[in-house]
Design a protein around this motif. Sequence first.
Motif, PDB file in Angstrom:
ATOM      1  N   ASP A  92      -5.649  -0.366   8.593  1.00  0.00           N
ATOM      2  CA  ASP A  92      -6.879  -0.626   7.831  1.00  0.00           C
ATOM      3  C   ASP A  92      -7.255  -2.104   7.950  1.00  0.00           C
ATOM      4  O   ASP A  92      -7.091  -2.875   7.014  1.00  0.00           O
ATOM      5  CB  ASP A  92      -6.691  -0.218   6.364  1.00  0.00           C
ATOM      6  CG  ASP A  92      -7.948  -0.457   5.553  1.00  0.00           C
ATOM      7  OD1 ASP A  92      -9.020  -0.666   6.162  1.00  0.00           O
ATOM      8  OD2 ASP A  92      -7.868  -0.440   4.313  1.00  0.00           O
TER       9      ASP A  92
ATOM     10  N   GLU B 186     -11.625   3.960   8.864  1.00  0.00           N
ATOM     11  CA  GLU B 186     -10.167   3.907   8.928  1.00  0.00           C
ATOM     12  C   GLU B 186      -9.674   5.347   8.822  1.00  0.00           C
ATOM     13  O   GLU B 186     -10.312   6.189   8.193  1.00  0.00           O
ATOM     14  CB  GLU B 186      -9.577   3.051   7.798  1.00  0.00           C
ATOM     15  CG  GLU B 186      -9.880   3.564   6.405  1.00  0.00           C
ATOM     16  CD  GLU B 186      -9.168   2.816   5.293  1.00  0.00           C
ATOM     17  OE1 GLU B 186      -7.947   2.645   5.379  1.00  0.00           O
ATOM     18  OE2 GLU B 186      -9.842   2.430   4.330  1.00  0.00           O
TER      19      GLU B 186
ATOM     20  N   GLU C  24       0.856  -1.204   0.000  1.00  0.00           N
ATOM     21  CA  GLU C  24       0.000   0.000   0.000  1.00  0.00           C
ATOM     22  C   GLU C  24       0.885   1.246   0.000  1.00  0.00           C
ATOM     23  O   GLU C  24       1.703   1.422  -0.869  1.00  0.00           O
ATOM     24  CB  GLU C  24      -0.973  -0.050   1.185  1.00  0.00           C
ATOM     25  CG  GLU C  24      -2.019  -1.149   1.012  1.00  0.00           C
ATOM     26  CD  GLU C  24      -3.381  -0.799   1.588  1.00  0.00           C
ATOM     27  OE1 GLU C  24      -4.055   0.111   1.088  1.00  0.00           O
ATOM     28  OE2 GLU C  24      -3.797  -1.455   2.552  1.00  0.00           O
TER      29      GLU C  24
ATOM     30  N   ASP D 131      -1.388   0.738   6.696  1.00  0.00           N
ATOM     31  CA  ASP D 131      -1.834   1.204   5.377  1.00  0.00           C
ATOM     32  C   ASP D 131      -1.118   2.499   4.984  1.00  0.00           C
ATOM     33  O   ASP D 131      -0.164   2.479   4.224  1.00  0.00           O
ATOM     34  CB  ASP D 131      -3.362   1.367   5.401  1.00  0.00           C
ATOM     35  CG  ASP D 131      -3.950   1.690   4.049  1.00  0.00           C
ATOM     36  OD1 ASP D 131      -3.215   2.146   3.170  1.00  0.00           O
ATOM     37  OD2 ASP D 131      -5.164   1.502   3.860  1.00  0.00           O
TER      38      ASP D 131
HETATM   39 CA    CA Z   1      -7.251   1.118   2.707  1.00  0.00          CA
END
Ligand code: CA
Length: 529
Positions: A427, A470, A351, A412
Amino acid sequence: MNTIKRREFLKFLGVTGGSLYLTTHLSGCLLTSKSKNNPAWAISPSDADQVILSKELNYKQFIAWNDKINETESFGTNNDYIAFIQDSNNEAYLWVNHEHADPHKLSEYKVLEVGRTKEQVDKEQLAVGGSVLKIKKQNGQWQIIENHPSNLRVTAKTKIPFAGNIKIQGKDHAIGTFANCAGGVTPWNTILTCEENYHHGYGEVEFDDNGNRKLKRKKKSLNWHLFYDHPPEHYGWVVEVDPKTGKAKKHTSLGRFAHESATTVLENNKVVVYSGDDKDNECLYKFISDTPDSLESGTLYVADLKLGRWLPLDITKNPHLKKKFKTQLDMLIRTREAAHFVGASELDRPEDIEIHPNTKEVYVALTNNKTKGNAHGSILKIKEKNNDHTSLEFQHESFLTGGEDSGFSCPDNLAFDKTGNLWFTTDISTKLLNNFPYNSFKNNGLFVVPVKGKYAGLPIQVASAPVGAEFTGPCFSKDYETLFLSVQHPGEGAESLSELKSHWPDGGNNIPRSAVLTIQGPLLKKLMS
Ligand code: CA
Ligand code: FEO
Ligand code: CA
């Protein structure tokens, strides 16, 4: 882990036996925040429908979904990546991504038995993309300059050309950008916004051995093609936006996949852009431009962690690729296939990516990987050879591993402050929040890993998100006195008004709204002193 718990865990992960990978992963946790006393400014995990902060931080709601940003347009939904571009002394441009449309929420939950109408789809398309806000600092607080001509929206309806006069499916432009997850800022202060899970809008294309295309669409998606039949190949790119004008273009040179971020740095008169493909077993990419002022030409590389090399995805540099793809553009449209074809490393959902301000090391959030029994993810550290971002060789190691011992799961978004403290958000997917094996983490959070002092190297939780949300897009102002932070998808997953799981931020019976916060407080100064 006792036997029953372990069995449940294996079942959850879809692992039928005691796989070696799982065993080594579970025992491989690194630093433990619980092995030392947490500082007084830490918070405990919470499942409350609130933003809970360290007692040495405070927040203000800066803007939320549906707030007016000019006479005709509103702030979009599901805010994610935030970029701060200083303009004059006390003024700046703020760019905010709007990631995905939730059809239930956007239609006030009065939907779906008979399928969505064109009007509903129009509303969804106008709620995603990004927002530019002109902001000023007054009495120590950032505020939006009301009705400033720079306050504007880019949406899934905005006409956006492909850079370099490229045509895809006969068109030199795409209609709209959406699935805008994370991003980056170029050396010339434009924004890069990344189209991540684009397949929800118009589906995906698959190609047979002869390069013939076939459309692939899933029932459970936004299915915008029922009203607007745009080609899927028009999405999945990095989009460059000038925040001063709103002018945008899509770059094919950086490849097409579920782009999470586009972390950008200038080195040796070249622009280097790092980007992850957020899917189980997908890859990590690096683009190196030919010139210091444009992303239109350059070479895209993909990481081979075993060899410690960046492999070129260029049909002129790799004759094997020429056997599979007729043109460079054909290959870029099918970047994932090319990456696997050259033997790139399959990672655990790469990510966000950030570059350490002092060491130049590249940090990559690897969120998790169900297919490999990795529930909690880790943060990977890449050190380019000679600390040169244009190098094609690198070393790597794991910086932090998620899990109960380290106190976080599913990293994340990342952000470094000026001192080199690493801030990151988590997340855990909504359906699994507060469920096995994620119970102990409770709601998603914001963590900081101090670079020095008693807690150096330990992830310390400093904020907890509302139910179902989140935190995303952590971004410091240039003076590092304010942390902008998105609260995305509070109450996600509710399909009717009677089952709302969150009412944040407005309380009462209100529908939850994503919002951007400004966070300040003595902890920022303390950690950056
Ligand atoms: Ca995410
Ligand atoms: Fe949009 Fe991979 O998070
Ligand atoms: Ca993300």
